[in-house]
Enzyme design. Structure first.
Site, PDB file in Angstrom:
ATOM      1  CB  SER A  23      44.546 -27.029 -23.542  1.00  0.00           C
ATOM      2  OG  SER A  23      45.130 -27.933 -24.573  1.00  0.00           O
ATOM      3  CG  ASN A 110      38.548 -34.895 -31.947  1.00  0.00           C
ATOM      4  OD1 ASN A 110      39.326 -34.024 -31.433  1.00  0.00           O
ATOM      5  ND2 ASN A 110      37.757 -34.788 -32.760  1.00  0.00           N
ATOM      6  CB  THR A 155      23.710 -40.710  18.430  1.00  0.00           C
ATOM      7  OG1 THR A 155      22.907 -40.679  19.565  1.00  0.00           O
ATOM      8  CG2 THR A 155      24.241 -42.213  18.412  1.00  0.00           C
ATOM      9  CG  HIS A 156      21.389 -36.885  17.956  1.00  0.00           C
ATOM     10  ND1 HIS A 156      20.564 -36.619  17.093  1.00  0.00           N
ATOM     11  CD2 HIS A 156      20.880 -38.147  18.305  1.00  0.00           C
ATOM     12  CE1 HIS A 156      19.705 -37.465  16.814  1.00  0.00           C
ATOM     13  NE2 HIS A 156      19.845 -38.534  17.481  1.00  0.00           N
ATOM     14  CB  SER A 277      48.044 -18.220  16.945  1.00  0.00           C
ATOM     15  OG  SER A 277      47.647 -16.780  17.180  1.00  0.00           O
ATOM     16  CE  LYS A 283      44.087 -20.886  18.953  1.00  0.00           C
ATOM     17  NZ  LYS A 283      43.284 -20.469  18.170  1.00  0.00           N
ATOM     18  CG  ASN A 285      45.465 -22.870  15.463  1.00  0.00           C
ATOM     19  OD1 ASN A 285      45.111 -22.754  16.759  1.00  0.00           O
ATOM     20  ND2 ASN A 285      46.186 -21.707  14.862  1.00  0.00           N
ATOM     21  CD  GLU A 290      41.540 -25.650  11.864  1.00  0.00           C
ATOM     22  OE1 GLU A 290      40.632 -24.544  11.861  1.00  0.00           O
ATOM     23  OE2 GLU A 290      42.694 -25.578  12.113  1.00  0.00           O
ATOM     24  CE1 TYR A 317      37.792 -32.552 -27.408  1.00  0.00           C
ATOM     25  CE2 TYR A 317      37.531 -31.088 -29.389  1.00  0.00           C
ATOM     26  CZ  TYR A 317      37.945 -31.164 -27.888  1.00  0.00           C
ATOM     27  OH  TYR A 317      38.849 -30.461 -27.422  1.00  0.00           O
ATOM     28  CD  GLN A 322      41.423 -26.804 -24.733  1.00  0.00           C
ATOM     29  OE1 GLN A 322      41.943 -27.224 -25.663  1.00  0.00           O
ATOM     30  NE2 GLN A 322      41.569 -25.530 -24.532  1.00  0.00           N
ATOM     31  CE  LYS A 325      42.882 -32.399 -21.893  1.00  0.00           C
ATOM     32  NZ  LYS A 325      41.217 -32.026 -22.419  1.00  0.00           N
TER      33      LYS A 325
HETATM   34  N1  ARG Z   1      43.327 -29.567 -26.533  1.00  0.00           N
HETATM   35  C1  ARG Z   1      42.076 -30.570 -26.781  1.00  0.00           C
HETATM   36  C2  ARG Z   1      41.477 -30.980 -25.441  1.00  0.00           C
HETATM   37  O1  ARG Z   1      42.057 -30.765 -24.436  1.00  0.00           O
HETATM   38  C3  ARG Z   1      42.628 -31.928 -27.607  1.00  0.00           C
HETATM   39  C4  ARG Z   1      41.664 -32.069 -28.730  1.00  0.00           C
HETATM   40  C5  ARG Z   1      41.469 -31.057 -29.579  1.00  0.00           C
HETATM   41  N2  ARG Z   1      40.578 -31.467 -30.447  1.00  0.00           N
HETATM   42  C6  ARG Z   1      40.052 -30.461 -31.553  1.00  0.00           C
HETATM   43  N3  ARG Z   1      39.238 -30.938 -32.615  1.00  0.00           N
HETATM   44  N4  ARG Z   1      40.186 -29.174 -31.631  1.00  0.00           N
HETATM   45  O2  ARG Z   1      40.455 -31.371 -25.643  1.00  0.00           O
END
Ligand code: ARG
Length: 461
Positions: A23, A110, A155-156, A277, A283, A285, A290, A317, A322, A325
């Site tokens: 990660s 964890n 409205t509408h 454009s 134009k 824009n 948007e 866990y 993971q 993120k």
């Molecule tokens: N990189 C892991 C995550 O983002 C960290 C926790 C990893 N824990 C494990 N038991 N492999 O979740």
């Protein structure tokens, strides 16, 4: 085998597996939080007598060195060390030797990763609240100049009743105020500390969880170690608040796009917020609104993505987590940049008062007020509505707006009409007649503006 967990393995990790299970490609963004969490942990280990003063001092110095390298852009990360936690730990051990390996005493990745995420979102939530307040301030300032600027209310998307431009804009002020409140409410749950939960079951070392929580600025600790390491509700909560923020931004953006069209020409966004454009030189824009409108999609997608990851996960866990993120980072970035663009875009736009004002003279949006007029003369509202319906139909057939009709024409529909009907039908009187609390009259809007001002003041207290 140079992996921190390499002890029980006899084979190298498959290369794609190494890259795909790592990660570090995205959680490097948690480097500051990871070091901060480690510092709190090492101070606590020392004060509990789990590490000696000397060991703790070495680790602390080592973490400071790593922190300095990070800030100087001199810290390299590698897939081989999988994630930010092990990359930092590896750097620490490289700096101070084997004693660095004592940092992980009584801790697991964890509870470590959960702690990092809590710290990260605590900080980001507060920053986003400030950015929301900046947008509210821009709306407030613009509204202050336009309590008497009149435009059709819809409205509408059909002309309904004339309203004040300030009133229209302030509607968004209150949407963003609720968003602000939602983020504020979520802070108390982001402020639970998972640190000290260990892998899932706690630890055999005599740690002090309140101590690390306090050092990190958390309000309290998770009462259950399994919940602590497997909870991602606080991210879901943030993401759903973010979805509503983007929904509000998207609705406002849509208004800007419509209002900036040739057909409406109610506003003009500043050149610095528009693009041209490549083929049609005339134009200009409204790309920014948007894009903001469209980016609601990715923020909603991130929310659904995480909810789907969590659904059906057993305690505690799981590696699935993971996957929380990238969506979270993307949502944070999207909301931050959206708010950063929105505030100055509002502050710099031109409001075409005259065009708006002209628009309310070329419609039937004063019709309700004739009905109210007849009601004041004693007619039941339903009957009055019927009479006005016929007058509007007559006007449409004759190509006349209500203000173009003569008193005789009005009286042909009902004998109660008198000369004072014309003053009632002026769009400005129509707007200013709506004096009820939260209504669009200039007096009511000025009251509302005061309330908005007090709301903003409270935030800076
Ligand atoms: N990189 C892991 C995550 O983002 C960290 C926790 C990893 N824990 C494990 N038991 N492999 O979740």
């Amino acid at each position: 085998m140079s992996k921190l967990w390499g002890g029980r393995f006899t084979k190298e990790t498959n290369k794609i597996v190494e890259k795909e299970t790592a990660s570090i490609g995205f959680d490097y963004k948690l480097a500051e939080q990871d070091i901060e969490g480690s510092l709190a942990h090492v101070y606590m280990l020392e004060s509990q007598g789990i590490l000696t003063k000397h060991e703790a001092a070495q680790i602390e110095q080592g973490l400071f060195t790593v922190q300095k390298k990070l800030r100087d852009g001199q810290l390299s990360f590698s897939y081989e060390h999988e994630d930010i936690h092990m990359n930092i730990e590896k750097h620490l051990i490289d700096e101070i030797g084997a004693v660095g390996g004592k940092l992980h005493t009584g801790r697991s990745r964890n509870d470590q990763v959960a702690t990092d995420m809590h710290l990260y979102l605590l900080n980001k939530t507060e920053q986003i609240m400030t950015k929301l307040a900046d947008v509210q301030q821009a709306i407030y300032d613009l509204s202050g100049e336009h309590t008497d600027t009149i435009l059709p209310g819809y409205t509408h998307l059909q002309r309904a009743q004339p309203i004040s431009f300030a009133h229209h804009m302030l509607a968004y002020f209150w949407m963003f105020e609720r968003d602000y409140g939602r983020l504020n409410d979520s802070l108390k749950r982001i402020s639970w500390s998972p640190l000290g939960a260990g892998a899932l079951a706690g630890t055999t070392f005599p740690i002090d969880r309140e101590d690390t929580a306090r050092r990190l600025g958390f309000e309290t600790v998770y009462p259950n170690s399994m919940d602590a390491v497997s909870d991602r509700d606080f991210i879901v909560e943030f993401m759903s608040a973010a979805s509503l923020i983007m929904t509000h931004i998207s609705r406002l953006s849509e208004e800007f796009v419509i209002w900036m069209s040739e057909e409406f020409s109610f506003i003009e966004l500043d050149d610095s917020f528009c693009t041209g454009s490549s083929i049609m030189p005339q134009k200009k824009n409204p790309d920014v609104p948007e894009l903001l409108r469209a980016r609601t999609g990715r923020v909603n997608g991130n929310l659904v993505g995480l909810l789907t990851v969590l659904k059906g996960l057993p305690l505690a866990y799981n590696k699935d987590m993971q996957e929380d993120k990238e969506g979270m980072f993307d949502t944070v970035h999207t909301v931050e940049t959206a708010l950063d663009m929105l505030a100055p875009m509002i502050a710099s736009m031109t409001v075409n008062r005259e065009t708006m004002q002209r628009a309310v003279h070329t419609d039937y949006s004063n019709a309700t007020d004739i009905a109210d007029y007849l009601v004041n003369k004693g007619l039941p509202f339903r009957e009055a509505h019927e009479v006005i319906g016929k007058i509007v139909l007559y006007g449409l057939n004759e190509n006349k707006y209500l203000l173009d009709l003569t008193l005789e024409e009005f009286q042909a529909f009902h004998t109660s009409f008198e000369d004072d009907i014309f003053a009632v039908l002026e769009p400005r009187s129509v707007m200013n007649a709506r004096t009820s609390e939260g209504g669009t009259s200039e007096t009511a809007v000025k009251e509302q503006l005061k309330q908005a001002g007090r709301t903003l003041e409270k935030k800076t207290e």
